[in-house]
Design a protein around this motif. Structure first.
Motif, mmCIF file in Angstrom:
data_model
loop_
_atom_site.group_PDB
_atom_site.id
_atom_site.type_symbol
_atom_site.label_atom_id
_atom_site.label_comp_id
_atom_site.label_asym_id
_atom_site.label_seq_id
_atom_site.Cartn_x
_atom_site.Cartn_y
_atom_site.Cartn_z
ATOM 1 N N ASP A 617 0.800 -1.221 0.000
ATOM 2 C CA ASP A 617 0.000 0.000 0.000
ATOM 3 C C ASP A 617 0.834 1.273 0.000
ATOM 4 O O ASP A 617 0.311 2.345 -0.290
ATOM 5 C CB ASP A 617 -0.938 0.006 1.206
ATOM 6 N N THR A 618 2.100 1.210 0.379
ATOM 7 C CA THR A 618 2.954 2.389 0.293
ATOM 8 C C THR A 618 4.200 2.030 -0.505
ATOM 9 O O THR A 618 4.598 0.859 -0.565
ATOM 10 C CB THR A 618 3.395 2.884 1.685
ATOM 11 N N PRO A 619 4.842 3.002 -1.117
ATOM 12 C CA PRO A 619 6.073 2.729 -1.860
ATOM 13 C C PRO A 619 7.314 2.684 -0.983
ATOM 14 O O PRO A 619 8.420 2.552 -1.492
ATOM 15 C CB PRO A 619 6.143 3.899 -2.845
ATOM 16 N N TYR A 620 7.139 2.788 0.344
ATOM 17 C CA TYR A 620 8.277 2.942 1.237
ATOM 18 C C TYR A 620 8.650 1.667 1.983
ATOM 19 O O TYR A 620 9.690 1.619 2.635
ATOM 20 C CB TYR A 620 7.982 4.046 2.256
ATOM 21 N N GLY A 621 7.785 0.668 1.937
ATOM 22 C CA GLY A 621 8.028 -0.516 2.739
ATOM 23 C C GLY A 621 7.738 -0.283 4.211
ATOM 24 O O GLY A 621 8.109 -1.086 5.062
ATOM 25 N N ALA A 622 7.080 0.824 4.536
ATOM 26 C CA ALA A 622 6.720 1.185 5.909
ATOM 27 C C ALA A 622 5.607 2.208 5.835
ATOM 28 O O ALA A 622 5.296 2.752 4.762
ATOM 29 C CB ALA A 622 7.928 1.764 6.651
ATOM 30 N N TRP A 623 4.974 2.455 6.971
ATOM 31 C CA TRP A 623 3.987 3.520 7.053
ATOM 32 C C TRP A 623 4.733 4.808 7.405
ATOM 33 O O TRP A 623 5.211 4.969 8.518
ATOM 34 C CB TRP A 623 2.947 3.212 8.125
ATOM 35 N N PRO A 624 4.852 5.757 6.467
ATOM 36 C CA PRO A 624 5.656 6.958 6.741
ATOM 37 C C PRO A 624 4.914 7.945 7.638
ATOM 38 O O PRO A 624 3.687 7.921 7.754
ATOM 39 C CB PRO A 624 5.858 7.551 5.341
ATOM 40 N N ILE A 625 5.686 8.792 8.303
ATOM 41 C CA ILE A 625 5.142 9.927 9.054
ATOM 42 C C ILE A 625 5.803 11.181 8.487
ATOM 43 O O ILE A 625 7.026 11.330 8.584
ATOM 44 C CB ILE A 625 5.461 9.835 10.556
ATOM 45 N N TRP A 626 5.003 12.049 7.889
ATOM 46 C CA TRP A 626 5.612 13.226 7.287
ATOM 47 C C TRP A 626 6.146 14.154 8.364
ATOM 48 O O TRP A 626 5.600 14.250 9.461
ATOM 49 C CB TRP A 626 4.625 13.947 6.378
ATOM 50 N N VAL A 640 0.433 11.042 16.366
ATOM 51 C CA VAL A 640 1.031 11.325 15.067
ATOM 52 C C VAL A 640 0.228 10.610 13.987
ATOM 53 O O VAL A 640 -0.203 9.475 14.183
ATOM 54 C CB VAL A 640 2.514 10.898 14.981
ATOM 55 N N PRO A 641 0.023 11.246 12.833
ATOM 56 C CA PRO A 641 -0.693 10.585 11.743
ATOM 57 C C PRO A 641 0.274 9.994 10.727
ATOM 58 O O PRO A 641 1.312 10.579 10.419
ATOM 59 C CB PRO A 641 -1.491 11.729 11.125
ATOM 60 N N GLU A 642 -0.057 8.841 10.220
ATOM 61 C CA GLU A 642 0.698 8.267 9.110
ATOM 62 C C GLU A 642 0.270 8.973 7.827
ATOM 63 O O GLU A 642 -0.878 9.360 7.658
ATOM 64 C CB GLU A 642 0.434 6.766 9.016
ATOM 65 N N GLY A 643 1.226 9.137 6.936
ATOM 66 C CA GLY A 643 0.948 9.817 5.670
ATOM 67 C C GLY A 643 2.231 10.353 5.095
ATOM 68 O O GLY A 643 3.284 10.327 5.743
ATOM 69 N N PRO A 648 -0.410 12.559 -6.119
ATOM 70 C CA PRO A 648 -0.775 11.175 -5.801
ATOM 71 C C PRO A 648 0.443 10.294 -5.510
ATOM 72 O O PRO A 648 1.541 10.680 -5.848
ATOM 73 C CB PRO A 648 -1.480 10.721 -7.082
ATOM 74 N N PRO A 649 0.223 9.096 -4.938
ATOM 75 C CA PRO A 649 -1.088 8.642 -4.470
ATOM 76 C C PRO A 649 -1.275 8.939 -3.001
ATOM 77 O O PRO A 649 -0.308 9.041 -2.261
ATOM 78 C CB PRO A 649 -1.011 7.142 -4.708
ATOM 79 N N MET A 650 -2.533 9.052 -2.595
ATOM 80 C CA MET A 650 -2.857 9.102 -1.181
ATOM 81 C C MET A 650 -3.180 7.659 -0.792
ATOM 82 O O MET A 650 -4.315 7.203 -0.902
ATOM 83 C CB MET A 650 -4.058 10.021 -0.930
ATOM 84 N N PHE A 651 -2.136 6.961 -0.362
ATOM 85 C CA PHE A 651 -2.260 5.517 -0.216
ATOM 86 C C PHE A 651 -3.289 5.118 0.838
ATOM 87 O O PHE A 651 -3.597 5.877 1.750
ATOM 88 C CB PHE A 651 -0.902 4.896 0.122
ATOM 89 N N ARG A 652 -3.815 3.929 0.708
ATOM 90 C CA ARG A 652 -4.805 3.407 1.634
ATOM 91 C C ARG A 652 -4.130 2.880 2.906
ATOM 92 O O ARG A 652 -2.960 2.556 2.907
ATOM 93 C CB ARG A 652 -5.608 2.273 0.983
ATOM 94 N N GLY A 653 -4.901 2.795 3.962
ATOM 95 C CA GLY A 653 -4.454 2.115 5.171
ATOM 96 C C GLY A 653 -3.727 2.956 6.186
ATOM 97 O O GLY A 653 -3.317 2.434 7.239
ATOM 98 N N ALA A 654 -3.541 4.263 5.946
ATOM 99 C CA ALA A 654 -2.854 5.110 6.924
ATOM 100 C C ALA A 654 -3.741 5.325 8.139
ATOM 101 O O ALA A 654 -4.973 5.340 8.042
ATOM 102 C CB ALA A 654 -2.483 6.452 6.300
ATOM 103 N N ASN A 655 -3.105 5.516 9.285
ATOM 104 C CA ASN A 655 -3.840 5.656 10.537
ATOM 105 C C ASN A 655 -3.392 6.863 11.330
ATOM 106 O O ASN A 655 -2.228 7.277 11.266
ATOM 107 C CB ASN A 655 -3.638 4.410 11.412
ATOM 108 N N GLN A 656 -4.330 7.430 12.067
ATOM 109 C CA GLN A 656 -4.002 8.346 13.158
ATOM 110 C C GLN A 656 -3.586 7.489 14.341
ATOM 111 O O GLN A 656 -4.339 6.621 14.774
ATOM 112 C CB GLN A 656 -5.208 9.196 13.528
ATOM 113 N N LEU A 657 -2.364 7.693 14.851
ATOM 114 C CA LEU A 657 -1.821 6.853 15.915
ATOM 115 C C LEU A 657 -1.847 7.580 17.252
ATOM 116 O O LEU A 657 -1.557 8.780 17.333
ATOM 117 C CB LEU A 657 -0.374 6.457 15.606
ATOM 118 N N ALA A 658 -2.191 6.835 18.294
ATOM 119 C CA ALA A 658 -2.052 7.294 19.678
ATOM 120 C C ALA A 658 -1.060 6.365 20.355
ATOM 121 O O ALA A 658 -1.276 5.147 20.402
ATOM 122 C CB ALA A 658 -3.391 7.274 20.396
#
Length: 886
Positions: A617-626, A640-643, A648-658
């Motif tokens: 779902d991401t091109p990074y092999g990880a869930w990035p945090i901008w 912190v939010p993943e993103g 584009p693309p606004m990849f699927r599956g990103a989460n707001q993390l607590a």
């Protein structure tokens, strides 16, 4: 609050005298000038409270003389000097408190803590003073307006005692922190609630916005709890969002403008339970409006057309002899480079406005108040009174120092300052007795300059390559961190050195300056200061060093962050600091907690560990945090939010993390994508932007409604009955169109463990999770003997209903109480009903059969047979008689 009350109690005794006597004294003075100077007697007074007091209990000492300084007027005029208190303890030792200077009422106060049992003596002395006529009101006629100048006010003294006992004098009991649903206003007597009711003033800009961060050091609100589950209170559209649909198909580029990294759609301010933000529904250089909404419900309170950017909020706690208490304002700024504005704003009837314009608005109504012109950009903080304090550098050398200057500006001084009347300056002269800004006033920015100090232009005899500038993330511990020549060549890559300096935040004095050797052609991130230490991370080497804010000397390091991701080097690092710990994240999804006192790594984790593998779902092999200003801290959690930045693309599956601050483990997560601003947290409610649908989300504990029913007829102590009811979420979002349509009987409450996926199904059009569970309900009764008892526990289902079967055990009237104790997602609620249980009806029984007697067995049958025989004989006689007749 306590100190304020103490001061008010001290001056309350003389305020009536001040208001009445000042006028009469000025009248006498100006009418009866005299020579030679007079010798004027004074009368001294001293009071200690509480009295008696407990051992170790702090008392307040109020001291004053009967005459306020005759030339005192607001901040102007003389003050009585050299008040002293001699304390004699029960064992005969003495100590001297002071000297003290009076305020404009002729009195002042101090605190004292007794440490011996017995009687203390307090001797207050005023040594006498010649009224010098210092610092006279510039709007007055000068010394000639005050006939008492040069008069001598004679010495006086007074004594009082204090009894110290073992037990402290009790105060009024404090109301504890709330456990049920609450909103503003908070009753003023609930002093302890300050710990959960902090505002979010937006005193520093989120990246590419003009506001949005808690303050200049980052997004840490120490005066708020925070959501410990993903429960949503409401959602609100900020702009068209989500899938476009139709002919745009369902590709990576078929969504409405989402991440908005250079045109942020949401940069919030929160005050007094109201959330403020400016609206940019599409791409444009100026906002269409400012919006105020109820933080707890999402309801729009007002909308104001605006051509300026929202700068920050202000809660001004203005304290004078005539007024004390806070007022709320919003500040706007224009022009702003953040949204491409060029040039300057010109106001009518104002000298040419060549600088930044600041505009003040009433926060309750959004109404315009006044304008401050010819200003400059600043790094803004606040002081203990809520005055906005801005730091900026003026690079001009056309001044008495012949050098660039560090300047401190104060908003209250700017608006309050009295000046000789000049064209275009309309202030009415009411300042400092009470706060009443003039509607429509236009004030020069220069009136608010409180401090100006020269900046160094060289180090070790070598000229600096540029002017020192304020490091906006590091105004802490009374020090302004400044730097120069930190970068060169291309972009933010430094050329092998970093000039840094520390300046006193109050006086502007230079505390230290140094030239740090750095790895050439690399980038640096300055970690926001905490516990008097700031840090620096090198993007390319992942090496961190800690330095003292007060000396600039190394405190610890170098240390190397473990397992940095390759993308950390590309996107860099960002962080937020709280309570001596800095929380730093990298673009590649790495997160670190660093003890800034020791340089110890407290914990480290990754988004993969928290959210699981990112797969394809991401091109990074990880869930990035901008690495913009996207992280926030409150209530023991890092949000912190993943993103990522580019779309584009606004990849699927990103989460707001607590994330738990103590151990780095995930507390909860929720579908969400954002790269522009950290969540704003106030009053236990977190607001965050979600680029997946361009809505603002309000997270927090929500109110609930419990119902209960029981059979009303046919209930006995022999018959089991079913007690049933519902438990529903009545947060404002439950009444939103789609939610109310999908759950016409009420939005069911679910367990904390089910909350994230349940909220995604309710508000984000995701599938209803089949494994969701309900919440526990306790059923209690009060029986006919007035005994209260719990009769059972049950759990609601996904429809929000519950039931419990029970057999009443005594006859009579019952009150049934269904109680929901609340969870981390919901506040408690309860409901009651009644029924009557009867004793069961008696069953009819057959009469017993007696044993037959001799008469029953022989005599009665014989008699019956005789009657039958008689009847037969009579019948035959009648028959024969009939036949004999012809």
């Amino acid at each position: 609050m306590q100190k304020l009350k103490s001061k008010i109690s001290t001056i309350a005794l003389v305020i009536i005298f001040v208001l009445s006597m000042t006028a009469s004294t000025n009248f006498i003075s100006s009418t009866f000038a005299h020579s030679p100077p007079w010798q004027i007697p004074t009368y001294a007074y001293v009071n200690v409270a509480p009295n008696p007091a407990g051992l170790g209990q702090t008392v307040n000492i109020g001291m004053w003389i009967n005459n306020p300084p005759p030339d005192a007027s607001r901040t102007y005029g003389d003050r009585w000097q050299n008040f002293k208190i001699i304390v004699t303890t029960p064992n005969g030792t003495t100590e001297t408190l002071g000297p003290f200077t009076s305020d404009d009422t002729g009195g002042t106060h101090t605190d004292y803590t007794p440490i011996q049992l017995g009687t203390y003596s307090f001797f207050f002395s005023f040594p006498g003073q010649v009224l010098a006529g210092n610092n006279l009101d510039p709007t007055s006629a000068g010394p000639s307006a005050y006939a008492n100048i040069n008069d001598t006010y004679l010495p006086s003294n007074a004594t009082t005692t204090l009894t110290v006992q073992q037990q402290p004098v009790p105060s009024i009991p404090q109301n504890p922190l709330p456990t049920t649903y609450w909103t503003r206003p908070i009753e003023s007597v609930n002093d302890l609630w300050y710990t959960i009711s902090g505002n979010w003033l937006g005193l520093s800009p989120s990246t590419f916005a003009t506001t949005g961060q808690y303050n200049a050091t980052g997004n840490y609100n120490p005066y708020s709890t925070a959501p410990t589950t993903a429960h949503l209170l409401w959602t609100k559209p900020a702009a068209p969002g989500g899938l476009i649909g139709g002919e745009f198909l369902g590709t990576d580029t078929s969504n409405f403008n989402g991440p908005q990294q250079y045109q942020p759609k949401f940069a919030p301010v929160i005050m007094d339970g109201i959330l403020y933000y400016e609206q940019y529904p599409n791409s444009q250089s100026t906002p269409t409006s400012w919006i105020a909404i109820n933080l707890h419900t999402g309801q729009t309170l007002w909308t104001m057309n605006a051509t300026t950017d929202l700068l920050c909020g202000q809660t001004l706690d203005y304290v004078t002899p005539n007024q004390y208490g806070a007022l709320t304002y919003l500040w706007g700024i224009s022009p702003t480079a953040a949204h491409g504005a060029v040039g300057s704003v010109v106001h009518p009837n104002t000298p040419p406005n060549t600088g930044t314009t600041y505009t003040l608005y009433d926060a309750i109504t959004g109404d315009y108040v006044l304008t401050i012109v010819n200003g400059t950009g600043m790094t803004i903080t606040e002081d203990q009174g809520g005055n906005l304090v801005g730091y900026y550098v003026n690079s001009s050398t056309a001044n008495v120092y012949h050098a660039p200057t560090l300047n401190m500006w104060n908003s209250t001084q700017c608006i309050d300052k009295l000046n000789p009347k000049t064209p275009g300056y309309s202030y009415a002269g009411q300042s400092e007795w009470y706060w009443e800004p003039i509607q429509g006033d236009i004030i020069p920015f220069s009136d608010g300059i409180q401090m100006t100090a020269p900046l160094t232009t060289n180090i070790s005899g070598m000229a600096l390559p540029g002017t020192l500038g304020v490091s906006s993330t590091c105004i802490e511990n009374g020090v302004v961190l400044m730097s120069a020549a930190g970068s060169g060549g291309t972009g933010s890559f430094q050329t092998g050195f970093q000039i840094e300096a520390g300046y006193d935040a109050n006086t502007g004095n230079q505390l230290w300056i140094t030239n740090r050797t750095e790895t050439p052609n690399t980038r640096l991130f300055t970690i926001p200061a905490t516990a008097g230490v700031f840090g620096e991370i090198n993007y390319n080497t992942a090496v961190v060093n800690g330095y003292s804010m007060t000396t600039g000397l190394p405190v610890w390091g170098p240390i190397t962050l473990p397992n940095p991701d390759a993308y950390d080097n590309l996107g860099g690092y960002q962080g937020v600091s709280a309570n001596g710990i800095s929380y730093v994240w990298g673009f590649g999804g790495t997160i670190y907690a660093i003890n800034m006192t020791t340089g110890t790594l407290v914990w480290n984790t990754t988004t993969t560990q928290i959210s699981g593998p990112s797969g394809s779902d991401t091109p990074y092999g990880a869930w990035p945090i901008w690495t913009f200003t996207v992280g926030s801290i409150a209530g023991g959690e890092l949000f912190v939010p993943e993103g990522h930045q580019y779309s584009p693309p606004m990849f699927r599956g990103a989460n707001q993390l607590a994330i738990n601050l103590t151990n780095g483990q995930g507390v909860w997560s929720m579908l969400g994508f954002d790269v522009t601003s950290g969540p704003a947290i106030a009053e236990g409610i977190m607001t965050a932007f979600n680029s997946y649908d361009n809505q603002i989300y309000g997270y927090g504990i929500g109110p609930t409604q419990t119902t209960v029913t029981a059979p009303s007829v046919g209930v006995t102590t022999a018959t089991p009955i079913t007690i049933s009811g519902t438990i529903t979420d009545i947060s404002a979002g439950s009444k939103q169109e789609a939610v109310a349509a999908n759950y016409p009987n009420g939005l069911p409450c679910v367990s904390d463990a089910s909350m994230s996926q349940w909220m995604e199904s309710v508000y984000m059009q995701q599938s209803i999770p089949a494994n969701s569970t309900g919440v526990p309900i306790t059923i209690s009764v009060v029986d006919s003997n007035n005994n209260y008892r719990i009769i059972g526990n049950t759990t609601s289902n996904l429809y929000g209903t519950y039931g419990l079967t029970w057999t009443p055990d005594i006859p009579g009237k019952y009150t049934v109480i269904a109680s929901f104790a609340g969870t981390q997602s919901y506040y408690p609620s309860s409901a009651a009903t009644t029924f009557v249980a009867s004793a069961p009806a008696a069953t009819p029984t057959a009469a017993p059969t007696a044993a037959a007697s001799v008469a029953d067995n022989y005599f009665v049958p014989a008699i019956a047979g005789l009657f039958v025989l008689i009847i037969i004989v009579l019948a035959l006689i009648i028959f024969m008689m009939v036949r004999k007749h012809p």
